[in-house]
Design an enzyme around this catalytic site. Structure first.
Site, mmCIF file in Angstrom:
data_model
loop_
_atom_site.group_PDB
_atom_site.id
_atom_site.type_symbol
_atom_site.label_atom_id
_atom_site.label_comp_id
_atom_site.label_asym_id
_atom_site.label_seq_id
_atom_site.Cartn_x
_atom_site.Cartn_y
_atom_site.Cartn_z
ATOM 1 N N THR A 174 -5.175 62.546 48.751
ATOM 2 C CA THR A 174 -4.074 62.047 48.011
ATOM 3 C C THR A 174 -4.411 60.525 47.612
ATOM 4 O OG1 THR A 174 -2.699 62.774 49.705
ATOM 5 C CG2 THR A 174 -1.559 61.286 48.209
ATOM 6 N N GLY A 184 0.813 49.400 51.882
ATOM 7 C CA GLY A 184 0.435 50.216 50.736
ATOM 8 C C GLY A 184 0.370 49.416 49.502
ATOM 9 N N ILE A 206 2.083 47.105 48.333
ATOM 10 C CA ILE A 206 2.622 45.504 48.448
ATOM 11 C C ILE A 206 1.485 44.810 48.762
ATOM 12 C CG2 ILE A 206 4.283 44.158 49.669
ATOM 13 C CD1 ILE A 206 5.605 46.470 50.978
ATOM 14 N N GLY A 232 7.536 66.034 53.235
ATOM 15 C CA GLY A 232 6.213 65.356 53.128
ATOM 16 C C GLY A 232 6.168 63.889 53.606
ATOM 17 N N GLU A 287 4.112 63.428 58.780
ATOM 18 C CA GLU A 287 2.917 64.294 59.101
ATOM 19 C C GLU A 287 3.667 65.489 59.954
ATOM 20 O OE1 GLU A 287 0.032 63.514 58.156
ATOM 21 O OE2 GLU A 287 -0.043 61.658 57.199
ATOM 22 N N LYS A 298 -1.120 47.774 62.007
ATOM 23 C CA LYS A 298 -0.753 47.212 60.863
ATOM 24 C C LYS A 298 -0.495 45.849 61.340
ATOM 25 C CE LYS A 298 0.603 50.871 57.828
ATOM 26 N NZ LYS A 298 1.679 51.673 57.336
HETATM 27 N N1 HSE Z 1 2.161 56.694 57.727
HETATM 28 C C1 HSE Z 1 2.282 55.728 57.217
HETATM 29 C C2 HSE Z 1 3.735 55.353 56.804
HETATM 30 C C3 HSE Z 1 1.597 55.703 55.817
HETATM 31 O O1 HSE Z 1 4.630 56.072 57.112
HETATM 32 O O2 HSE Z 1 3.781 54.157 56.765
HETATM 33 C C4 HSE Z 1 0.908 54.432 55.010
HETATM 34 O O3 HSE Z 1 0.045 53.699 55.956
#
Ligand code: HSE
Length: 407
Positions: free
Chosen positions: A11, A129, A131, A182, A185, A200
């Site tokens: 992706t 992501g 940001i 989606g 997971e 994070k």
């Molecule tokens: N699985 C992560 C989330 C994806 O839902 O934020 C981005 O790191």
């Protein structure tokens, strides 16, 4: 012309190729030269897709290609990503990654290799992501001593909690729906148990405070025990429930936690809903700063990765310094952290004696239709004192309350 390779055509990898193609002219202007994807590493073939002519199956083809200056790692997971990234740096190529598992496990070592070789190891997309948060911490907030970072750093759990709050649906039903859409997971453990958010906050804390936080040492709780009943009490209290990942400095020590918290409507993260992420930072000079946006997704994540590629191209032969060192940070004892807690207990709200004996103070909160139980908010107390008091009564659930940020 700067030639790059992309490891992984999933992706994010396909997003990186798309962004570089869609915005090629403006990216060229900002980087000072054209950026071209020369090779894409993937186990699979893509017959009929224009990418096929760039597909390679052997990492060494990329490592040994002197034309490739920057490697983008978007495979995910620690191995073989770590081996490939290390090889790329050792071969004189800068690396950009979106892989928080890799950064949380080996970030300082890879930064060190990059520093020694005047290369760059960049990971803007690994937290939040699309940001911008790594670069602001690393370059924009350098005048400040960071006091606190508190974020909603996981889109999947934020989506689930938002849906539970709005629709009154159960955790299981919303998770199933999120999987069908989606957003979650098939194996949702890393998200719902808080491990993703924990990695994070470990990365942000290491960058902000300069030494390595081992994510395994951060107290981490997921959202799997949050129920529709909890949301009914939260609503009664004028609160929402959010999975927060937080670190803050107090009396010279850094304390970190990932867990569900109740926030009231004055909290800066109260309105961060659905799959969005939000990050609140407090610095001793700047005061409060907020970052908000798409914390995941193909193009937002690719946007952050490609911005790193542009930075690498602009800084050829020069390492963009971070203060994140390999030295280990000893976190403060999570049991010393002080906060208020919302507690649900078995019993009748007319008999508060047990709750008051245990906690000193307990004003009951009741919800229509929930018989044989009541809730209350504790005074501010340490996690240690809370655990001791909670052991004396029949607790159904408890949720921490976050009132550490400016409100
Ligand atoms: N699985 C992560 C989330 C994806 O839902 O934020 C981005 O790191």
């Amino acid at each position: 012309m700067a030639k790059i390779a992309v490891l992984g055509y999933g992706t994010v990898g396909s997003g990186v190729v798309e962004v570089i193609s869609t915005n090629s002219a403006s990216i060229e202007k900002k980087a000072g030269e054209k950026i071209e994807v020369k090779s894409v590493l993937d186990l699979r073939d893509f017959p009929g897709d224009p990418i096929q002519e760039k597909i390679v199956h052997d990492i060494d083809v990329i490592i040994q290609d002197p034309e490739i200056e920057v490697v983008v790692e978007v495979m995910g997971g620690v191995e073989p990503a770590f081996t490939f990234v290390k090889k790329a740096l050792e071969a004189g190529k800068s690396v950009c990654t979106s892989n928080k598992a890799l950064v949380a496990a080996h970030g300082p070592q890879l930064l060190q290799i990059a520093r020694e070789r005047q290369l760059n190891f960049m990971f803007e997309a690994s937290v939040g992501g699309g940001i911008p948060i790594i670069r602001p911490l690393n370059q924009s907030l350098t005048a400040d001593e960071i006091n606190q970072i508190t974020g909603i750093l996981n889109g999947t759990t934020n989506y689930i909690l938002t849906k539970m709050s709005r629709d009154g649906s159960s955790y299981e039903d919303v998770l199933k729906e999120a999987q069908e859409l989606g957003y979650a997971e098939r194996d949702p453990e890393a998200d719902v148990e808080g491990y993703d958010a924990c990695r994070k906050i470990a990365i942000l804390t290491s960058l902000a405070f300069g030494a390595t936080v081992q994510f395994e040492e951060i107290r981490t709780e997921g959202i799997t025990k949050i129920t529709t009943e909890d949301f009914k009490y939260a609503e009664k209290l004028g609160c929402v429930i959010k999975l927060l990942a937080s670190s803050r400095k107090k009396d010279g020590r850094v304390y970190a936690i990932t867990a569900p918290f109740m926030l009231n409507k004055d909290h800066p993260l109260y309105n961060v809903n659905d799959v969005l992420n939000g990050i609140y930072i407090n610095g001793n000079v700047i005061g409060d700063v907020m970052f908000f946006g798409a914390g995941a997704g193909k193009l937002p994540t690719a946007s952050a990765v490609v911005a790193d590629v542009v930075d690498c191209v602009k800084h050829k032969g020069k390492n963009v310094m971070t203060i994140w060192s390999m030295e280990k940070m000893e976190l403060g004892d999570a049991d010393d952290e002080e906060r208020r807690f919302f507690v649900r207990v078995k019993g009748d709200a007319s008999d508060l004696s047990a709750a008051r004996d245990a906690f000193g103070q307990a004003d009951p909160v009741t919800v229509d239709g929930l018989a044989g139980e009541f809730g209350f908010v504790t005074p501010k107390m340490t996690e240690r004192a809370f655990a001791e008091a909670a052991g004396k009564i029949s607790v159904i659930n408890r949720i921490r309350i976050d009132d550490t940020v400016l409100q």
